[in-house]
Design a protein around this motif. Structure first.
Motif, PDB file in Angstrom:
ATOM      1  N   ARG A  27      61.638  21.139  45.530  1.00 16.64           N
ATOM      2  CA  ARG A  27      62.861  21.430  45.062  1.00 16.64           C
ATOM      3  C   ARG A  27      63.398  20.341  43.995  1.00 16.64           C
ATOM      4  O   ARG A  27      62.785  19.158  43.757  1.00 16.64           O
ATOM      5  CB  ARG A  27      63.682  21.295  46.043  1.00 16.64           C
ATOM      6  CG  ARG A  27      65.304  21.958  45.738  1.00 16.64           C
ATOM      7  CD  ARG A  27      66.265  22.209  46.909  1.00 16.64           C
ATOM      8  NE  ARG A  27      67.576  22.187  46.473  1.00 16.64           N
ATOM      9  CZ  ARG A  27      68.659  22.169  47.308  1.00 16.64           C
ATOM     10  NH1 ARG A  27      68.538  21.927  48.578  1.00 16.64           N
ATOM     11  NH2 ARG A  27      69.801  22.710  46.647  1.00 16.64           N
ATOM     12  N   THR A  28      64.003  20.987  43.078  1.00 13.35           N
ATOM     13  CA  THR A  28      64.466  19.784  41.638  1.00 13.35           C
ATOM     14  C   THR A  28      64.977  18.748  42.059  1.00 13.35           C
ATOM     15  O   THR A  28      65.842  18.327  42.926  1.00 13.35           O
ATOM     16  CB  THR A  28      65.718  20.654  41.185  1.00 13.35           C
ATOM     17  OG1 THR A  28      65.416  22.149  41.007  1.00 13.35           O
ATOM     18  CG2 THR A  28      66.054  20.118  39.702  1.00 13.35           C
ATOM     19  N   SER A  30      66.194  16.479  40.381  1.00 17.70           N
ATOM     20  CA  SER A  30      67.350  15.959  39.702  1.00 17.70           C
ATOM     21  C   SER A  30      68.551  16.234  40.484  1.00 17.70           C
ATOM     22  O   SER A  30      69.904  15.958  40.464  1.00 17.70           O
ATOM     23  CB  SER A  30      67.671  16.381  38.406  1.00 17.70           C
ATOM     24  OG  SER A  30      67.676  17.846  38.192  1.00 17.70           O
ATOM     25  N   SER A  31      68.212  17.046  41.774  1.00 16.90           N
ATOM     26  CA  SER A  31      69.432  17.492  42.891  1.00 16.90           C
ATOM     27  C   SER A  31      69.318  16.404  43.931  1.00 16.90           C
ATOM     28  O   SER A  31      70.678  16.324  44.544  1.00 16.90           O
ATOM     29  CB  SER A  31      68.697  18.747  43.457  1.00 16.90           C
ATOM     30  OG  SER A  31      68.495  19.681  42.637  1.00 16.90           O
ATOM     31  N   TYR A  32      68.800  15.143  43.698  1.00 18.97           N
ATOM     32  CA  TYR A  32      68.865  14.312  44.688  1.00 18.97           C
ATOM     33  C   TYR A  32      69.257  13.049  44.086  1.00 18.97           C
ATOM     34  O   TYR A  32      68.612  12.520  43.283  1.00 18.97           O
ATOM     35  CB  TYR A  32      67.629  14.207  45.548  1.00 18.97           C
ATOM     36  CG  TYR A  32      67.209  15.435  46.186  1.00 18.97           C
ATOM     37  CD1 TYR A  32      66.199  16.199  45.640  1.00 18.97           C
ATOM     38  CD2 TYR A  32      67.487  15.796  47.324  1.00 18.97           C
ATOM     39  CE1 TYR A  32      65.620  17.638  46.148  1.00 18.97           C
ATOM     40  CE2 TYR A  32      66.991  16.747  48.337  1.00 18.97           C
ATOM     41  CZ  TYR A  32      66.174  17.754  47.420  1.00 18.97           C
ATOM     42  OH  TYR A  32      65.723  18.601  48.049  1.00 18.97           O
ATOM     43  N   ASP A  52      71.895   7.266  41.160  1.00 16.90           N
ATOM     44  CA  ASP A  52      72.388   8.454  41.263  1.00 16.90           C
ATOM     45  C   ASP A  52      71.638   9.656  40.715  1.00 16.90           C
ATOM     46  O   ASP A  52      70.251   9.396  40.004  1.00 16.90           O
ATOM     47  CB  ASP A  52      73.773   8.692  40.732  1.00 16.90           C
ATOM     48  CG  ASP A  52      73.734   8.347  39.060  1.00 16.90           C
ATOM     49  OD1 ASP A  52      75.088   8.393  38.677  1.00 16.90           O
ATOM     50  OD2 ASP A  52      72.984   8.413  38.752  1.00 16.90           O
ATOM     51  N   ARG A  53      72.011  11.029  40.660  1.00 20.36           N
ATOM     52  CA  ARG A  53      71.251  12.059  40.344  1.00 20.36           C
ATOM     53  C   ARG A  53      71.001  11.777  38.822  1.00 20.36           C
ATOM     54  O   ARG A  53      69.732  12.357  38.336  1.00 20.36           O
ATOM     55  CB  ARG A  53      71.903  13.289  40.603  1.00 20.36           C
ATOM     56  CG  ARG A  53      72.301  13.660  42.098  1.00 20.36           C
ATOM     57  CD  ARG A  53      73.054  14.743  42.197  1.00 20.36           C
ATOM     58  NE  ARG A  53      73.366  15.136  43.717  1.00 20.36           N
ATOM     59  CZ  ARG A  53      74.376  15.567  44.233  1.00 20.36           C
ATOM     60  NH1 ARG A  53      75.124  16.105  43.411  1.00 20.36           N
ATOM     61  NH2 ARG A  53      74.448  15.748  45.330  1.00 20.36           N
ATOM     62  N   SER A  54      71.890  11.462  37.928  1.00 20.31           N
ATOM     63  CA  SER A  54      71.515  11.440  36.544  1.00 20.31           C
ATOM     64  C   SER A  54      70.696  10.032  35.998  1.00 20.31           C
ATOM     65  O   SER A  54      70.500  10.075  34.926  1.00 20.31           O
ATOM     66  CB  SER A  54      72.875  11.516  35.692  1.00 20.31           C
ATOM     67  OG  SER A  54      73.701  10.379  35.846  1.00 20.31           O
ATOM     68  N   ASN A  74      63.876  12.451  35.252  1.00 18.98           N
ATOM     69  CA  ASN A  74      64.043  13.464  35.737  1.00 18.98           C
ATOM     70  C   ASN A  74      62.939  14.519  35.164  1.00 18.98           C
ATOM     71  O   ASN A  74      62.827  15.621  35.682  1.00 18.98           O
ATOM     72  CB  ASN A  74      65.462  14.097  35.743  1.00 18.98           C
ATOM     73  CG  ASN A  74      66.410  13.316  36.856  1.00 18.98           C
ATOM     74  OD1 ASN A  74      66.015  12.532  37.637  1.00 18.98           O
ATOM     75  ND2 ASN A  74      67.879  13.278  36.383  1.00 18.98           N
ATOM     76  N   ASN A  77      60.095  14.091  37.231  1.00 16.52           N
ATOM     77  CA  ASN A  77      60.151  13.900  38.663  1.00 16.52           C
ATOM     78  C   ASN A  77      59.479  12.892  39.309  1.00 16.52           C
ATOM     79  O   ASN A  77      58.993  12.841  40.269  1.00 16.52           O
ATOM     80  CB  ASN A  77      59.556  15.271  39.153  1.00 16.52           C
ATOM     81  CG  ASN A  77      60.172  16.828  38.721  1.00 16.52           C
ATOM     82  OD1 ASN A  77      61.198  16.689  38.582  1.00 16.52           O
ATOM     83  ND2 ASN A  77      59.192  17.716  38.888  1.00 16.52           N
ATOM     84  N   ILE A 100      70.439  14.113  49.824  1.00 16.85           N
ATOM     85  CA  ILE A 100      71.195  15.207  49.316  1.00 16.85           C
ATOM     86  C   ILE A 100      72.512  14.989  48.857  1.00 16.85           C
ATOM     87  O   ILE A 100      73.278  15.293  47.879  1.00 16.85           O
ATOM     88  CB  ILE A 100      71.291  16.204  50.391  1.00 16.85           C
ATOM     89  CG1 ILE A 100      69.810  16.722  50.653  1.00 16.85           C
ATOM     90  CG2 ILE A 100      72.094  17.425  50.127  1.00 16.85           C
ATOM     91  CD1 ILE A 100      69.792  17.718  51.926  1.00 16.85           C
ATOM     92  N   ALA A 102      75.929  12.761  47.210  1.00 19.44           N
ATOM     93  CA  ALA A 102      75.798  12.099  45.984  1.00 19.44           C
ATOM     94  C   ALA A 102      76.440  10.754  46.063  1.00 19.44           C
ATOM     95  O   ALA A 102      76.023   9.844  45.234  1.00 19.44           O
ATOM     96  CB  ALA A 102      76.757  12.740  45.052  1.00 19.44           C
TER      97      ALA A 102
END
Length: 124
Positions: A27-28, A30-32, A52-54, A74, A77, A100, A102
Motif C-alpha cells: 500500500r502507498t 506516503s499513507s503511513y 510524519d507522512r510528508s 516517498n 518508498n 496508520i 498521523a
C-alpha cells in the motif's frame, strides 16, 4: 497493508556512522507515518525516531538526538536512519515500523506493521 524490509546494519567502531534503509512495498508508503525502534538483548523495544507522512516533522529519543537523523523518500518508498557518532550502547536490532495514525507515537503498540530488523553492533 505494507511490507517493510530493513538493510544497512553491520559491525562498526565507536564514532563511526551507518545509514539504515527500510524499503516499503504494498500500500502507498506516503499513507503511513514511520518510526525506527531498537531492541538490545534482554531489553524492551525502544523508540528511536519518528517521521510524519510528508517527512516535514520528526521526533527523536533523547538518547539519539543530535546524532541520528530520520528521513524518507516517498518517491522511492524508502525510510532512512542516518546514525553518526555511534556508541557501544547503540548496539541493538533496529526495526522500522509503519503507523496508520498521523500523530507522533513512541509506543511500539501504536505501530501497525514491522520489518524483520537489522543488527547494528558498535564496538568500543
Amino acid at each position: 497493508q505494507v511490507q517493510l524490509v530493513e538493510s544497512g546494519g553491520g559491525l562498526v567502531q565507536a564514532g563511526d556512522s551507518l545509514r539504515l534503509s527500510c524499503a516499503a512495498s504494498g500500500r502507498t508508503f506516503s499513507s503511513y507515518a514511520m518510526g525506527w525502534f531498537r531492541q538490545a538483548p534482554g531489553k524492551e523495544r525502544d523508540f528511536v525516531a519518528h517521521i510524519d507522512r510528508s517527512g516535514g516533522s520528526t521526533y527523536y529519543a533523547d538518547s539519539v538526538k543530535g546524532r541520528f537523523t530520520i528521513s524518507r523518500d516517498n518517491a522511492k518508498n524508502t525510510l532512512y536512519l542516518q546514525m553518526n557518532t555511534l556508541k557501544p550502547e547503540d548496539t541493538a536490532v533496529y526495526y522500522c515500523a509503519a503507523r496508520i495514525g498521523a500523530a507522533i507515537s513512541i509506543y511500539p503498540s501504536s505501530y501497525n506493521y514491522w520489518g524483520q530488523g537489522t543488527q547494528v553492533t558498535v564496538s568500543s
